[in-house]
Design a protein around this motif. Structure first.
Motif, PDB file in Angstrom:
ATOM      1  N   GLY A  20     -11.796  -0.511   2.096  1.00 44.29           N
ATOM      2  CA  GLY A  20     -11.102  -0.714   3.367  1.00 44.29           C
ATOM      3  C   GLY A  20     -11.777  -1.792   4.208  1.00 44.29           C
ATOM      4  O   GLY A  20     -11.100  -2.620   4.827  1.00 44.29           O
TER       5      GLY A  20
ATOM      6  N   ASP B  32     -10.082  -5.170   5.437  1.00 44.38           N
ATOM      7  CA  ASP B  32      -9.997  -5.478   6.874  1.00 44.38           C
ATOM      8  C   ASP B  32     -10.567  -6.866   7.174  1.00 44.38           C
ATOM      9  O   ASP B  32      -9.978  -7.640   7.918  1.00 44.38           O
ATOM     10  CB  ASP B  32     -10.817  -4.454   7.691  1.00 44.38           C
TER      11      ASP B  32
ATOM     12  N   ILE C  92       5.461  -4.311  -0.090  1.00 48.45           N
ATOM     13  CA  ILE C  92       5.381  -2.929   0.399  1.00 48.45           C
ATOM     14  C   ILE C  92       5.393  -1.903  -0.747  1.00 48.45           C
ATOM     15  O   ILE C  92       4.655  -0.909  -0.733  1.00 48.45           O
ATOM     16  CB  ILE C  92       6.517  -2.681   1.423  1.00 48.45           C
TER      17      ILE C  92
ATOM     18  N   ARG D 161       2.051  -2.084  -2.574  1.00 49.27           N
ATOM     19  CA  ARG D 161       1.009  -1.430  -1.790  1.00 49.27           C
ATOM     20  C   ARG D 161       1.053   0.085  -2.019  1.00 49.27           C
ATOM     21  O   ARG D 161       0.017   0.726  -2.224  1.00 49.27           O
ATOM     22  CB  ARG D 161       1.179  -1.724  -0.298  1.00 49.27           C
ATOM     23  N   ALA D 162       2.285   0.638  -2.015  1.00 52.34           N
ATOM     24  CA  ALA D 162       2.443   2.076  -2.238  1.00 52.34           C
ATOM     25  C   ALA D 162       1.952   2.456  -3.634  1.00 52.34           C
ATOM     26  O   ALA D 162       1.299   3.488  -3.823  1.00 52.34           O
ATOM     27  CB  ALA D 162       3.909   2.475  -2.060  1.00 52.34           C
TER      28      ALA D 162
ATOM     29  N   ARG E 120      -1.816   2.423  -3.866  1.00 48.55           N
ATOM     30  CA  ARG E 120      -2.382   3.635  -3.244  1.00 48.55           C
ATOM     31  C   ARG E 120      -2.134   4.872  -4.097  1.00 48.55           C
ATOM     32  O   ARG E 120      -2.980   5.756  -4.177  1.00 48.55           O
ATOM     33  CB  ARG E 120      -1.798   3.807  -1.837  1.00 48.55           C
ATOM     34  N   ARG E 121      -0.955   4.955  -4.727  1.00 48.26           N
ATOM     35  CA  ARG E 121      -0.698   6.093  -5.631  1.00 48.26           C
ATOM     36  C   ARG E 121      -1.715   6.107  -6.762  1.00 48.26           C
ATOM     37  O   ARG E 121      -2.300   7.138  -7.100  1.00 48.26           O
ATOM     38  CB  ARG E 121       0.715   6.002  -6.225  1.00 48.26           C
TER      39      ARG E 121
ATOM     40  N   SER F 297      -5.150   7.288  -5.674  1.00 42.72           N
ATOM     41  CA  SER F 297      -5.201   8.756  -5.645  1.00 42.72           C
ATOM     42  C   SER F 297      -5.286   9.333  -7.056  1.00 42.72           C
ATOM     43  O   SER F 297      -5.997  10.305  -7.301  1.00 42.72           O
ATOM     44  CB  SER F 297      -3.944   9.338  -4.984  1.00 42.72           C
ATOM     45  N   TRP F 298      -4.537   8.737  -7.954  1.00 37.99           N
ATOM     46  CA  TRP F 298      -4.531   9.219  -9.336  1.00 37.99           C
ATOM     47  C   TRP F 298      -5.942   9.188  -9.933  1.00 37.99           C
ATOM     48  O   TRP F 298      -6.410  10.165 -10.544  1.00 37.99           O
ATOM     49  CB  TRP F 298      -3.591   8.365 -10.193  1.00 37.99           C
TER      50      TRP F 298
ATOM     51  N   CYS G 105       4.368   7.988  -3.034  1.00 40.52           N
ATOM     52  CA  CYS G 105       3.809   9.168  -3.692  1.00 40.52           C
ATOM     53  C   CYS G 105       2.364   9.398  -3.255  1.00 40.52           C
ATOM     54  O   CYS G 105       1.557   8.473  -3.301  1.00 40.52           O
ATOM     55  CB  CYS G 105       3.806   8.988  -5.209  1.00 40.52           C
TER      56      CYS G 105
ATOM     57  N   ALA H  93      -0.610   7.081   0.166  1.00 43.12           N
ATOM     58  CA  ALA H  93       0.450   6.064   0.230  1.00 43.12           C
ATOM     59  C   ALA H  93       1.294   6.250   1.490  1.00 43.12           C
ATOM     60  O   ALA H  93       1.731   5.273   2.110  1.00 43.12           O
ATOM     61  CB  ALA H  93       1.323   6.122  -1.015  1.00 43.12           C
TER      62      ALA H  93
ATOM     63  N   ARG I 178     -12.480   6.766   6.970  1.00 46.08           N
ATOM     64  CA  ARG I 178     -12.302   6.676   5.509  1.00 46.08           C
ATOM     65  C   ARG I 178     -13.297   7.576   4.769  1.00 46.08           C
ATOM     66  O   ARG I 178     -12.964   8.174   3.756  1.00 46.08           O
ATOM     67  CB  ARG I 178     -12.437   5.221   5.065  1.00 46.08           C
TER      68      ARG I 178
END
Lengths: 228, 228
Positions: free
Chosen positions: A75, A79, A91, A94-95, A98-99, A102-103, B68, B72, B98
């Protein structure tokens, strides 16, 4: 742009590897403190309540910022670079980045690292005895399932989250490169993923990882080859 | 600014609760699909490879974006609000938000949710038999350790990561509010954390959570009280 930054890391800890890759991609110069998180006097204990690397300290204008955990480091890089190094602009990508983050943070660590890296890496480091065949088999089965999923992603995209490199690629590389050192990845079975990995491996940020050596374990013969 | 968004969630899943809180804070209007992630025909299986909520679908200009996992969803909210809803502007507070996000995503889930919520919530839902006393004790001991750490944070700061509300507060509230429903939090032992929770509980985003009901289990008597 270079800040007096110091990365506390353990060379075979996946998140620590991701931090090195991300700092390299962003061209942040940093000093290194190699730590052993399982030892009582590990300096990370005083820096991060979890006691775990990676931790990055950045001293600017006499003030030290302490970035604990890989998410805080990623992050901070994003930044300071105004959103163009580790995260795609699109967009949906980006999602997806991020998925995938997490995975790896949950599923991959729980199902693969916590089993296979525990047997192959933590047991020798902590002198917990030889690996158990049943656990190795379980970890390898899980790894195959994950690799098949990444192969499907790599077959349809330039990078794991889409058309451009993102933190998802660097997180994946942090995990997979440790497993590759221990010879756990049969790249021939995953041709698209192999191409993806070979692109990553050729980037300057990856070079330092290829010279890491684990005590008592030689790397897989192809580990440091750019053409593997 | 309202988009035709639909949140697939399970009311007592901590990450699903965080999604509702964050969408509420950001004033994103959304429809709801209540899902049961343990059932074979759960619609989330077709949306998210992990099969887990929360998933947010957002349809704009005839195109549907599928978000998801909570990271996200939080990232999308932050992106669209140009960085002023879920993340502080201060660089050190961003790092702390964070770090705490990682703390909940791994340590809190592993040490508290996976033990205590498994015994109190998953076992009745999945008909796995009565809770085990030993596991309840273990989960409660771990919860006390975590709460003592959050109490220390809350005693020195306005919000968990610093001077302003951040995603760390909403993530913490997602987890703690489920445990509170089951009567697992003795607020009197954590006065600063109680003040923090009461501030959160009074926010409009929190209201919908207070009317949730778990089948066969009444909430703790103070669960829905703003003055508890």
């Amino acid at each position: 742009m270079s800040a007096p930054a110091v990365l506390y890391h353990f060379a075979f800890h996946p998140g620590s590897r991701t931090a090195r890759l991300a700092l390299g991609e962003a061209r942040v110069e940093f000093g290194e403190e190699l730590v052993k998180p399982w030892e009582d006097d590990c300096p990370v204990i005083d820096l991060n309540p979890s006691g775990m690397p990676p931790v990055l300290t950045v001293t600017e204008k006499g003030k030290t910022l302490t970035l604990c955990e890989i998410d805080a480091i990623l992050g901070w890089i994003e930044d300071r670079s105004k959103g163009d190094v580790l995260m795609p602009a699109d967009i949906a990508e980006r999602a997806e980045a991020r998925r995938l983050t997490s995975w790896f943070n949950r599923r991959f660590i729980d199902e693969v690292d916590a089993v296979l890296l525990h047997e192959r890496m933590e047991k020798p480091l902590l002198r917990l005895g030889p690996p158990e065949a049943r656990m190795l088999r379980e970890g390898r089965d899980a790894l195959r399932t994950h690799l098949a999923m990444f192969e499907a992603l790599a077959a349809g995209r330039e990078w794991l989250a889409g058309r451009r490199l993102s933190q998802a690629d660097l997180i994946a590389a942090g995990h997979l490169s440790v497993l590759d050192y221990f010879g756990e990845i049969t790249w021939a079975s995953y041709p698209a993923l192999k191409t993806w990995y070979s692109k990553l491996k050729s980037r300057p940020c990856f070079r330092p990882l290829l010279t890491d050596r684990f005590p008592g374990v030689h790397p897989a013969t192809w580990y440091a080859d750019l053409d593997f």
